[in-house]
Design an enzyme around this catalytic site. Sequence first.
Site, short mmCIF file in Angstrom:
data_model
loop_
_atom_site.label_atom_id
_atom_site.label_comp_id
_atom_site.label_asym_id
_atom_site.label_seq_id
_atom_site.Cartn_x
_atom_site.Cartn_y
_atom_site.Cartn_z
N LYS A 186 0.82 -1.16 0.07
CA LYS A 186 0.00 -0.11 0.07
C LYS A 186 0.86 1.04 0.09
O LYS A 186 1.24 1.67 1.27
CB LYS A 186 -0.88 0.04 1.24
CG LYS A 186 -1.98 0.92 0.96
CD LYS A 186 -2.31 2.21 1.00
CE LYS A 186 -1.81 3.04 2.10
NZ LYS A 186 -1.78 4.26 1.58
N GLU A 262 10.16 1.70 10.53
CA GLU A 262 10.95 2.72 10.13
C GLU A 262 10.13 3.97 10.40
O GLU A 262 9.52 4.27 9.34
CB GLU A 262 11.34 2.47 8.74
CG GLU A 262 12.21 1.21 8.47
CD GLU A 262 13.60 1.19 8.62
OE1 GLU A 262 14.37 -0.10 8.78
OE2 GLU A 262 14.20 2.28 8.88
N CYS A 296 14.02 10.93 6.26
CA CYS A 296 14.01 10.37 7.66
C CYS A 296 15.38 10.32 8.25
O CYS A 296 15.55 10.48 9.51
CB CYS A 296 13.42 8.96 7.87
SG CYS A 296 14.22 7.68 6.77
N GLU A 394 10.70 16.66 14.64
CA GLU A 394 10.89 16.20 13.30
C GLU A 394 10.20 17.10 12.50
O GLU A 394 8.84 17.02 12.25
CB GLU A 394 10.53 15.03 12.96
CG GLU A 394 11.11 14.27 11.67
CD GLU A 394 10.69 13.09 11.14
OE1 GLU A 394 9.58 12.69 11.41
OE2 GLU A 394 11.54 12.42 10.58
P1 NAD Z 1 2.29 8.71 7.16
O1 NAD Z 1 2.77 8.18 8.70
O2 NAD Z 1 1.63 9.74 7.35
O3 NAD Z 1 2.08 7.93 5.99
C1 NAD Z 1 3.34 6.78 5.80
C2 NAD Z 1 2.28 5.70 5.17
O4 NAD Z 1 1.22 5.13 6.00
C3 NAD Z 1 1.30 6.25 3.92
O5 NAD Z 1 1.34 5.17 2.88
C4 NAD Z 1 -0.03 6.56 4.54
O6 NAD Z 1 -1.01 6.39 3.59
C5 NAD Z 1 -0.22 5.35 5.63
N1 NAD Z 1 -1.01 5.62 6.55
C6 NAD Z 1 -1.45 6.68 7.16
N2 NAD Z 1 -2.32 6.49 8.22
C7 NAD Z 1 -2.47 5.10 8.25
C8 NAD Z 1 -2.99 4.40 9.27
N3 NAD Z 1 -3.72 5.06 10.32
N4 NAD Z 1 -2.82 3.14 9.18
C9 NAD Z 1 -1.93 2.61 8.36
N5 NAD Z 1 -1.38 3.30 7.20
C10 NAD Z 1 -1.58 4.51 7.19
O7 NAD Z 1 4.05 9.36 6.85
P2 NAD Z 1 4.27 10.37 5.66
O8 NAD Z 1 3.79 11.37 5.73
O9 NAD Z 1 4.03 9.59 4.30
O10 NAD Z 1 5.90 10.16 5.85
C11 NAD Z 1 6.70 11.18 6.57
C12 NAD Z 1 7.14 10.44 7.75
O11 NAD Z 1 7.66 9.14 7.43
C13 NAD Z 1 8.26 11.05 8.60
O12 NAD Z 1 7.80 11.12 9.98
C14 NAD Z 1 9.21 10.40 8.32
O13 NAD Z 1 10.34 10.57 9.31
C15 NAD Z 1 8.98 9.04 8.18
N6 NAD Z 1 9.96 8.21 7.45
C16 NAD Z 1 10.59 7.30 7.86
C17 NAD Z 1 11.53 6.42 7.16
C18 NAD Z 1 12.31 5.61 7.98
O14 NAD Z 1 12.97 4.95 6.81
N7 NAD Z 1 12.79 5.69 9.02
C19 NAD Z 1 11.56 6.71 5.88
C20 NAD Z 1 10.68 7.80 5.16
C21 NAD Z 1 9.84 8.32 6.00
#
Ligand code: NAD
Length: 498
Positions: A186, A262, A296, A394
């Site tokens: 997804k 992650e 990240c 962050e």
């Molecule tokens: P997000 O958590 O909003 O979304 C990530 C994914 O989760 C998307 O596919 C989204 O549709 C899905 N999602 C959203 N709500 C959900 C729920 N309730 N249940 C299941 N899935 C859900 O994050 P984002 O805004 O897409 O990305 C930014 C964040 O991701 C930042 O905090 C960043 O640090 C983190 N990030 C971490 C890494 C890592 O490797 N540690 C890498 C990239 C991004």
Amino acid sequence: MDTLRPFPKLPATPREFGFYIDGAWHAGREMFERASPGHGVAVSRIPRCTSDDLNAAVVAARNAFEDRRWAGISGAARAAVLLRAAEILKRRRSEIAYWESLENGKPISQAMGEIDHSIACFEIGAGAARMLHGDSFNSLGDDLFGMVLREPIGVVGLITPWNFPFLILCERVPFILASGCTLVVKPSEVTSATTLLLAEVLEEAGLPKGVYNVITGSGRSIGQALTEHPDVDMLSFTGSTAVGRSCVHASADSNFKKLGLELGGKNPIIVFADADLEDAADAAAFGISFNTGQCCVSSSRLIVERSVAAEFEALLAAKMAKIRVGDPLDPDTQVGAITTDAQNQVILGYIAKGQAEGAKIAIGGTVKDLGHGQYIQPTLFTGVTPEMAIARDEIFGPVLCSMPFDTVEEAIALANDTVYGLAASLWTKSIDKALTVTRRVRAGRFWVNCIMAGGPEMPLGGFKQSGWGREAGKYGVEEYTQIKSVHIETGKRNHWIA
Ligand code: NAD
């Protein structure tokens, strides 16, 4: 390897994508549109999948796992598929980079580099498929032999974010496939195109039907349902710490699926007075500006020895002033657009908050107006203190906070003064300082006199609230396996009943 010249224009009309289950494409009943954040022009139309679609995808992945069409073939046969996928990616490199740049807003040159890294992930994954093995115990006495088998964990759910849609996907998919698992992906609702394009690549590479399935739609509906699904054995989630926490609850409330998480980071870059300050300043500028700081592992806290702090901040500000912020499709652009409107508002909000808290802007702090899209100049705050929100939260944008230190102990304490522990970068010519700080700062990835270096041979993942488990390389494949202890008796049994 193909190249993207001449660089393409925006699509005349948005491209319509389907979703992919059991080796077949399906049209969405409902669609949503994605506009390029660098141009504000609709570029793709993506299906809004339903819970029935999700269930169909999980059934397909379950059947493909249970009948052993993938887990049951040799590691060499799985490796052959992964290597073919790497070759196809080389051919389709510019096309995939184009869609990545369009939907995410990242510079096209950077997107091309990420496809190269993704190709390497498939090559390393192929090696891992052949080398994956268990263990044996020849130490249990002559009448008992022990074997430890590594078995694929089963059906994996994979949820990815919008910042590196293809790279993060490819830091996981080849390793999940190498282990013999099947999966349902997804992607983020704003950057789904390249995850769907990977389905085409894997199909052409000869991946059996049902092994790789993609459903698209919102996180809150279809993503949440995937985390709660009782027939998913493991979930690999990359995204925010808040959603990571909801994945833990969903696992506990459903089937205790194993989790790989992650999550966020607030990563330090520590600069000692004895460092090569020119190199360190270049790295600090890159570390906060790469992918517009929507990364990240962005180094968002500069922890610099007080005796050189003013000199270093001036050097860094001069370098940041030269960064080329511009149209993502321009090959000379170094920093592209902010990916979503919401994230743009968050970053601008923190820039205002930093000033209200009393920090000083040394460079940046403004939007860049190209007449289209949303762009922010890389920003350096000086005079930051550890309790300020800009030093703790962050921000996920090109905003760097500088804080001085006097002693090694103080540098370590400042670096560890965060709930996160994803990455750290350290600059010094002293082996003593390098080893002491590397051992004492709690972070999953460490760069000494470098930043964001390395390849998919090396594991990635976080300490503390940055996550659970590791992805990529040998460690990454092993995450998607479980261990079975097998005891084999030789000779005649010593009877229990006389
Ligand atoms: P997000 O958590 O909003 O979304 C990530 C994914 O989760 C998307 O596919 C989204 O549709 C899905 N999602 C959203 N709500 C959900 C729920 N309730 N249940 C299941 N899935 C859900 O994050 P984002 O805004 O897409 O990305 C930014 C964040 O991701 C930042 O905090 C960043 O640090 C983190 N990030 C971490 C890494 C890592 O490797 N540690 C890498 C990239 C991004």
